[in-house]
Design a protein around this motif. Structure first.
Motif, short mmCIF file in Angstrom:
data_model
loop_
_atom_site.label_atom_id
_atom_site.label_comp_id
_atom_site.label_asym_id
_atom_site.label_seq_id
_atom_site.Cartn_x
_atom_site.Cartn_y
_atom_site.Cartn_z
N GLN A 12 52.49 42.65 38.12
CA GLN A 12 51.36 42.79 38.32
C GLN A 12 50.51 42.84 36.87
O GLN A 12 49.30 43.21 37.06
N GLY A 49 48.30 42.69 33.82
CA GLY A 49 47.09 41.63 33.76
C GLY A 49 46.33 41.39 35.13
O GLY A 49 45.01 40.88 34.84
N LYS A 50 46.78 41.82 36.26
CA LYS A 50 46.09 41.02 37.32
C LYS A 50 45.01 42.25 38.02
O LYS A 50 45.51 43.46 37.91
N ALA A 68 43.72 39.69 42.36
CA ALA A 68 44.79 39.23 41.72
C ALA A 68 44.34 38.05 40.84
O ALA A 68 44.72 37.52 39.78
N ASN A 120 41.51 37.58 39.42
CA ASN A 120 40.66 38.10 38.31
C ASN A 120 41.68 38.95 37.32
O ASN A 120 42.00 39.91 37.60
N ASN A 121 41.83 38.18 36.20
CA ASN A 121 42.92 38.69 35.50
C ASN A 121 42.57 38.63 34.00
O ASN A 121 41.75 37.61 33.52
N ARG A 128 45.19 37.14 30.86
CA ARG A 128 46.37 36.56 30.16
C ARG A 128 46.04 36.46 28.80
O ARG A 128 45.22 36.71 28.06
N CYS A 150 37.44 35.74 35.71
CA CYS A 150 36.80 36.98 36.49
C CYS A 150 35.56 36.42 37.14
O CYS A 150 34.86 35.97 36.51
N GLY A 201 44.19 46.15 35.85
CA GLY A 201 45.14 45.08 34.94
C GLY A 201 46.66 45.59 34.78
O GLY A 201 47.35 44.92 34.76
#
Length: 552
Positions: free
Chosen positions: A306, A308-309, A403, A405-406, A408, A425, A491
């Motif tokens: 999870q 970053g999510k 999830a 909206n993250n 990376r 996002c 996140g």
């Protein structure tokens, strides 16, 4: 600078970094605070006019502040407190803008913080029990109550005890008086709609002096200063924390790798405890750089997948209005600087997340309206209606964790050779429904109180900058893009199980427990309240636990 032996590294020097350094240092721990930006004097940081206006012009013309100039705070503060977007770039999809405000200096974004200090209630901590969406927090209000209290007393937060179940009372200094027009607004809303308007809770506007050069709302003027006074803290400025390195068994962090912004040299700093306080997106980038998926076999393991999510920010909308003056034409702030708009010099309509408020709502979770009247009026001759006072109402709305909206890591790197954050996002159906309700409520409140809604450009003569004001994100019909409210969280959610969360209830990485993630990144849901005080309380709780002697 020569670095003395230290036991803990705190990454970031803002609101949470200052509290982390203070809590650890006062427990006798030797602390190094790593800050990506410079260490400025109060005069350099706060600036003054006309120099700040000249810096704004340069920031816009050069491209340094193309995104951050969308935020109203940019136009009233020293733009030197807003990072150079060319030096700290990030990436977004073309159809998903994110307005990331970055404070890269000792003190971080605490130097531009609006200073509103609201506690979260168990309606936020345990919201999933009520509506079934997402996850509860692994802690509740009672867990944070002593830390809220200690910080409110340290910071001398102002406000009233309002007795609201959905907005817990704090240990507060007396509230600042409402302006006469605000009292009239409160009375009309209570009489006609049965609504509760309360004094906002927070800090009064800073009045610099020789003895108090820094705002009390900043870490420089409160927690970080106390930390430095212990003699146990050093600050390493202008160095970006790039990644964590682990011991061979990968169960504990061994060091932090930092990059000197001037020389681009990398340095490994060993320590026994790492506290991540870099602000949500910067912290996520550091963690992603340090996790096994991106750092190979030397990285820490995130069993949940999870990391970053679930990035969130408050969804908002804003409306300006005018109302008949009860205090003449002269700007009140010229007579009495304590009436200036501030965290304490304003009000709230705290609708919140209580079930009775949401019984017939078309959306999940809650929101509040922050507002003020007669606290930011220009000279009367600049107003289009000199005998009326200016007001505003701004929505604070909870955003659902999603999830999709993250954050990376981008394939592109910044000037230091570190992968940039890639931020995805966008608002969902729930946020759009909430904003429509906010807009209806705001319009009704203005009308009931006898106000006239209008754009800021239609209320004030704005020579030279009127085109910029009319195109600003805050004054558009729809909600501004994510990031605008500078309340991004999520996140690296905290939780009770390693397969569904990134950190445990004490903010420790599940498989690397000497790394604490205490800023907004650890939030599993966003609540509707301003988040900074809660972030600071979480930090104090986690750091106290980290230095508590093991039992048995």
């Amino acid at each position: 600078m020569p670095l003395h032996p230290f036991e803990a590294i705190v990454i970031g020097s803002g609101a949470t970094g200052g509290v982390a350094a203070m809590t650890l240092a006062e427990a006798g721990v030797r602390v190094l605070v790593v800050e990506a930006g410079p260490d400025m004097s109060a005069m350099e940081a706060l600036g003054g006019e006309p120099a700040n206006s000249l810096r704004r012009a340069e920031g816009l013309l050069s491209g340094r502040h193309r995104v951050q100039a969308q935020h109203p705070g940019y136009w009233k503060q020293n733009p030197a407190l807003y990072a150079d977007e060319r030096a700290f770039p990030y990436e977004t999809p073309e159809d998903q803008p994110f307005l990331w405000t970055q404070g890269r200096q000792v003190g971080g974004r605490s130097l531009t913080w609006g200073g509103i200090t609201l506690r979260l209630s168990d309606y936020e901590f345990k919201a999933a029990d009520d509506d079934g969406y997402g996850q509860n927090w692994p802690i509740n209000h009672n867990d944070l109550d002593p830390h809220y209290t200690a910080l409110e007393r340290l910071l001398k937060v102002r406000g009233n005890r309002d007795g609201l179940s959905h907005l817990p009372d704090g240990q507060l200094e007396p509230a600042l008086p409402l302006m006469p027009e605000e009292s009239q607004f409160r009375d009309a809303l209570h009489r006609e709609r049965g609504l509760t308007l309360i004094h906002s809770r927070g800090f009064e506007a800073h009045q610099p002096s020789i003895t108090t050069p820094w705002p009390r709302s900043s870490s420089n003027g409160s927690s970080l200063r106390r930390a430095l006074d212990t003699g146990n803290v050093e600050i390493l400025s202008n160095c970006v924390a790039e990644r964590l390195e682990l011991h061979p068994g990968r169960q504990r962090a061994r060091s932090v790798v930092v990059v000197n912004r001037a020389t681009h040299e990398r340095q490994r700093l060993d320590c026994e405890l790492v506290v991540v306080c870099a602000s949500t997106i910067a912290s996520l980038r550091l963690l992603l750089q340090s996790e096994e998926q991106n750092n190979g076999p030397g990285g820490f393991i995130d069993p949940s997948g999870q990391l970053g999510k679930g990035l969130m920010d408050h969804v908002s909308c804003c409306r300006f209005f005018s109302i008949a003056s009860q205090t003449g034409r002269q700007a009140m702030q010229q007579r009495d600087p304590t009436t200036t708009l501030s965290g304490a010099g304003s009000f709230f309509l705290p609708f919140g997340n209580a079930p009775e408020r949401r019984a017939n709502a078309s959306f999940l979770r809650g929101y509040g309206l922050w507002g003020a009247i007669n606290r930011f009026d220009p000279p009367w001759w600049l107003k289009r209606h000199p005998d009326r006072r200016l007001g505003f109402l701004i929505g604070h709305g909870e955003v659902l964790a999603d999830a999709r909206n993250n954050v990376r890591l981008s394939e592109q790197c910044d000037p230091l050779g570190i992968p940039m954050p890639l931020i995805r996002c966008r608002w969902g159906k729930n946020e759009h429904a909430m904003v429509r309700d906010m807009q209806r409520t705001i319009q009704d409140c203005i009308a009931v109180a006898g106000g006239t809604a209008a754009s800021l450009a239609d209320l004030v003569h704005l020579p030279l900058v009127e085109p910029i004001v009319r195109s600003a994100a805050a004054v558009q019909k729809d909600a501004p893009p994510p990031g605008y409210y500078i309340h991004e969280v999520g996140g690296a959610a905290m939780g009770n199980h390693e397969d569904t969360s990134v950190v445990d209830r004490w903010n420790r990485l599940w498989r690397c427990p000497n790394v604490l993630v205490v800023d907004g990144a650890c939030w599993p849901s966003s609540g509707w309240q301003s988040p900074t005080l809660t972030m600071m309380a979480i930090t104090r709780r986690a750091c106290q636990d980290a230095v508590r002697p093991a039992s048995g």
